[in-house]
Design a protein around this motif. Structure first.
Motif, PDB file in Angstrom:
ATOM      1  N   CYS A  22      37.588  53.400  46.585  1.00  0.00           N
ATOM      2  CA  CYS A  22      37.353  52.399  45.700  1.00  0.00           C
ATOM      3  C   CYS A  22      38.738  51.795  45.197  1.00  0.00           C
ATOM      4  N   ALA A  23      38.881  50.721  45.796  1.00  0.00           N
ATOM      5  CA  ALA A  23      40.081  49.801  45.320  1.00  0.00           C
ATOM      6  C   ALA A  23      39.875  48.861  44.272  1.00  0.00           C
ATOM      7  N   ALA A  24      40.747  49.060  43.338  1.00  0.00           N
ATOM      8  CA  ALA A  24      40.545  47.820  42.178  1.00  0.00           C
ATOM      9  C   ALA A  24      41.648  47.029  42.200  1.00  0.00           C
ATOM     10  N   SER A  25      41.224  45.870  41.597  1.00  0.00           N
ATOM     11  CA  SER A  25      42.197  45.007  41.295  1.00  0.00           C
ATOM     12  C   SER A  25      42.671  44.811  39.934  1.00  0.00           C
ATOM     13  N   GLY A  26      43.765  44.137  39.549  1.00  0.00           N
ATOM     14  CA  GLY A  26      44.078  44.388  38.005  1.00  0.00           C
ATOM     15  C   GLY A  26      45.398  45.178  37.901  1.00  0.00           C
ATOM     16  N   ARG A  27      46.148  44.953  36.986  1.00  0.00           N
ATOM     17  CA  ARG A  27      47.320  45.869  36.919  1.00  0.00           C
ATOM     18  C   ARG A  27      47.234  46.851  35.775  1.00  0.00           C
TER      19      ARG A  27
END
Length: 124
Positions: A22-27
């Protein structure tokens, strides 16, 4: 905002293994508690596993304990679900979810963000 994209699903024989990602965006991914859920046809969504952001503490549903492992790589903004000894009853769409509060919850309503899901089919 966090966007989640699952991958790694597929068709596998009973006893086999798959690893979901599960790849997440956001810092601020490292500050999210992550969960994996699944939903089989005709059934309600159910909690599978969770991992807390502060100390990587994990929690599993009894049905997968000892067979599945959740982990995370904050450098890659990715959470994984390693699934071993798969059974036909593991067949479902698997979703990852994220929440900002540092507590693993088994209720899906407690999560703020969801991916689109990835299909896992286990043949007998």
């Amino acid at each position: 905002q966090v966007q989640l994209v699952e991958s790694g699903g597929g068709l596998v024989q009973a006893g086999g293994s798959l690893r979901l990602s599960c790849a997440a965006s956001g810092r601020t991914f490292s500050r999210y508690t992550m969960g994996w859920f699944r939903q089989a046809p005709g059934l309600e969504r159910e909690f599978v596993a969770g991992i807390r952001w502060s100390d990587d503490r994990t929690y599993y549903a009894d049905s997968v304990k000892g067979r599945f492992t959740i982990s995370r790589d904050n450098a890659k903004n990715t959470v994984y679900l390693q699934m071993n000894s798969l059974k036909p009853e593991d067949t479902a769409v698997y979703y990852c979810a994220a929440r900002t509060i540092n507590i693993i919850q088994t209720r899906g309503e407690s999560y703020d963000y969801w991916g689109q899901g990835t299909q896992v089919t286990v043949s007998s």
